[in-house]
Design a protein around this motif. Structure first.
Motif, PDB file in Angstrom:
ATOM      1  N   ASP A 170       2.071  -2.410  -2.593  1.00 44.99           N
ATOM      2  CA  ASP A 170       2.682  -1.225  -2.200  1.00 44.99           C
ATOM      3  C   ASP A 170       4.050  -1.220  -3.171  1.00 44.99           C
ATOM      4  N   GLN A 214      -2.557  13.639   6.557  1.00 42.79           N
ATOM      5  CA  GLN A 214      -2.859  12.700   5.523  1.00 42.79           C
ATOM      6  C   GLN A 214      -1.596  12.084   4.643  1.00 42.79           C
ATOM      7  N   LYS A 252       0.652   9.474   1.967  1.00 36.47           N
ATOM      8  CA  LYS A 252       0.340   8.421   0.854  1.00 36.47           C
ATOM      9  C   LYS A 252      -0.017   6.864   1.824  1.00 36.47           C
ATOM     10  N   LYS A 253      -1.077   6.255   1.438  1.00 31.50           N
ATOM     11  CA  LYS A 253      -1.408   5.052   2.139  1.00 31.50           C
ATOM     12  C   LYS A 253      -0.785   3.851   1.757  1.00 31.50           C
ATOM     13  N   TRP A 303      -0.218  -0.146   2.480  1.00 33.91           N
ATOM     14  CA  TRP A 303      -1.056  -1.464   2.918  1.00 33.91           C
ATOM     15  C   TRP A 303      -0.103  -2.340   3.722  1.00 33.91           C
TER      16      TRP A 303
END
Length: 316
Positions: free
Chosen positions: A241, A275, A277-278, A280
């Motif tokens: 990240d 949605q 930003k992903k 982890w």
């Protein structure tokens, strides 16, 4: 360089820390980015110099595209003024690295024939920049395999911080670097070893960590320095990240907390989850705390060193 100019340059470069190890993958860029993010602020300006051809700390960690190392290469060869990318974070300036630094190796090899004082060039222009911008700290990230440039940086820096993993290859890199540091000191360099920090360790592997610290203590014997008590834990998800999002550890903690609060608010109100930003990492705070502890320890060691130098000057 006359005595007055030399004394001025040395005074202005009193807080230059080189982060180096002659093995790659031991956390040099990650540590430089994290320390810069922890220490810099509106009241305490920090300069990062990316002296790596890969440009990891500037491009990947801090998100600065830069000039592919042109500014630094020109300063090394021609003493051209250093122009950093300013305020990439509050109080944080960056001189980017990149592939144009590859030419430095040939510059160093021919410096004796051409009369170019590469270390003197970059020292003079960096001193001018430090005087103008009043940086509280300068952090230099070095490439693992660029030995000619590393020798120049060892002559330039005041302190050396060495990251190391707990494997034999990393320890070998520390030994190789220690030899280069001793040779630089024999040529008159003022650089002192600030300490070695264990990187990418398992906090629960206490026995293994103790063995690694003892190995580092043996490597440091006679240097007057000790391994840092702070260790940087292994956290692959957070490391991904940090680099993918171009965030410092503190920024990642803030972003993670913001996303959690946003999701909880949406769930509580029955809204459809947006949605984002992903990320982890589940909880980047542990790694961020490791870097915060290291930042405190680095600043304390610099302060202690400066106090000791002041006392020695007064007694001489």
């Amino acid at each position: 360089m006359d005595r007055t100019t030399s004394d001025r340059t040395a005074r202005l470069l009193e807080r230059v820390i080189l982060v180096a190890n002659q093995k790659g993958g031991v956390g040099k860029s990650s540590i430089v980015s994290a320390l810069a993010g922890m220490i810099a602020g509106p009241e305490r300006r920090v300069l990062v110099i990316d002296a790596d051809q890969q440009g990891n700390v500037s491009r990947n960690d801090l998100g600065v595209s830069g000039d592919r190392g042109k500014t630094l290469a020109m300063a090394l060869q021609y003493a051209q003024a250093l122009e950093p990318v300013r305020d990439v974070r509050p109080g944080l300036d960056v001189i980017p690295g990149g592939p144009l630094l590859a030419a430095v190796a040939s510059m160093v090899a021919t410096a004796g024939q051409t009369g170019i004082d590469i270390a003197g060039n970059v020292a003079a222009t960096l001193a001018d920049l430090c005087e103008r911008e009043q940086y509280a700290l300068v952090l230099i990230d070095s490439g693992p395999g660029d030995a000619p440039l590393l020798d120049v940086l060892l002559e330039l820096a005041r302190y050396l911080l060495v990251p190391s993993c707990d494997d034999e290859a990393s320890f070998d890199g520390v030994e190789l670097l220690a030899g280069r540091c001793l040779r630089a000191q024999s040529r008159g360099a003022r650089i002192d070893l600030l300490g070695i920090v264990l990187f990418n360790v398992n906090p629960r592997a206490t026995v293994r960590n103790e063995e690694a610290v003892q190995t580092l203590a043996d490597l440091l014997e006679g240097s007057g320095a000790a391994a840092f008590s702070s260790m940087i834990r292994t956290d692959k998800a957070t490391a991904i990240d940090l680099r993918k999002q171009h965030l410092t550890p503190g920024e990642l903690v803030t972003e993670s907390q913001k996303q959690k609060k946003s999701r909880l608010k949406q769930l509580a109100s029955g809204q459809k989850l947006r949605q984002e930003k992903k990320l982890w990492s589940r909880d980047p705070s542990g790694l961020a705390n490791d870097y915060q502890d290291l930042a405190r320890e680095v600043l304390l060691r610099v302060a202690v060193s400066e106090g000791r130098q002041s006392e020695e000057a007064m007694s001489s």
